[in-house]
Write an enzyme that holds these catalytic residues in place. Structure first.
Site: not given
Ligand code: SF4
Length: 242
Positions: A209, A237
């Site tokens: 992301c 994650c």
């Molecule tokens: S915490 Fe995880 S899902 Fe949320 S923006 Fe960051 S990588 Fe993406």
């Protein structure tokens, strides 16, 4: 001007290119075998080069393996641009799984838009809403899934095997390029002119992301730019936990 302090796309050696036909032969056999054993298998593609390599072979071998992406609504614009490119080059429609909008909105209302920077717990909560729950949906109708994970990528992946049992989803899980090096992957991408995610050109060896990924300096672990504010051993994650 190019900043040479940052990670750059590897330049594979002549030896990497020489090894490639044998590595590809083994990989083709692995993919054909998975598709034969699990006709409803799915590849979880983050649109990383590893996934693009596997996508290229799935397309060339015309395997019935479905390819899906977790569209977290936080991806880089360049990552999203690969989806129509895959359609154009391979005539493959990537299945997109998006987060439950109500839950994503509630998270931001309760904790703030950038709460994932505040604690591992809040970061994992965001990953749960935007990745894990959509992944569970994506895997609910398959008996096996494939990933582009490699042993070399990080300390959390050193023990990867080709075939595992996913004890969370109770299905088979395959890491068909678990034993490939970064140089071998790029040798394949170059030789086969496989389209790839453009942030690689800006010092990102691992792309997730947008707010949770940064470029990596030379010599750093290639996943050092993922959740860079956390310690190495928390940097997953939850997608690949058993
Ligand atoms: S915490 Fe995880 S899902 Fe949320 S923006 Fe960051 S990588 Fe993406």
């Amino acid at each position: 001007m190019e900043n040479t302090n940052y990670w750059q796309i590897p330049q594979p050696s002549a030896e990497d290119h020489q090894n490639l036909p044998n590595k590809v032969k083994i990989l083709r056999e692995r993919l054909i075998d998975i598709a034969r054993r699990y006709p409803n298998a799915k590849l979880a593609s983050s649109l990383a080069v590893e996934d693009m390599l596997i996508t290229d072979l799935i397309a060339k071998l015309k395997l019935p393996i479905i390819i899906f992406t977790l569209e977290t609504r936080k991806l880089h614009t360049e990552t999203l641009a690969l989806i129509p490119k895959i359609k154009e080059v391979y005539d493959i429609d990537i299945e997109l799984y998006t987060p439950n909008q109500e839950e994503a909105d509630q998270y931001e209302k309760d904790f703030g838009k950038f709460a994932f920077y505040e604690s591992v717990e809040l970061r994992k909560k965001c990953c749960y809403i935007r990745k894990i729950e959509p992944l569970n949906r994506a895997l609910s109708d398959t008996d096996a899934w494939l990933t582009g994970q490699r042993r070399e990528q990080s300390v959390t992946r050193e023990q990867l095997e080709f075939e595992e049992q996913d004890t969370t989803h109770h299905i088979a899980k395959f890491n068909p390029i678990f034993d490939w090096t970064e140089h071998e992957v790029w040798a394949y991408i170059q030789e086969n002119q496989v389209p790839f995610n453009q942030p690689y050109l800006k010092g990102y060896p691992s792309i997730g992301c947008e707010p949770c990924t940064r470029p990596v300096r030379k010599g750093e672990d290639i996943r050092a730019g993922r959740w860079w504010w956390e310690s190495k051993d928390s940097k997953e994650c939850g997608l690949h936990q058993n």
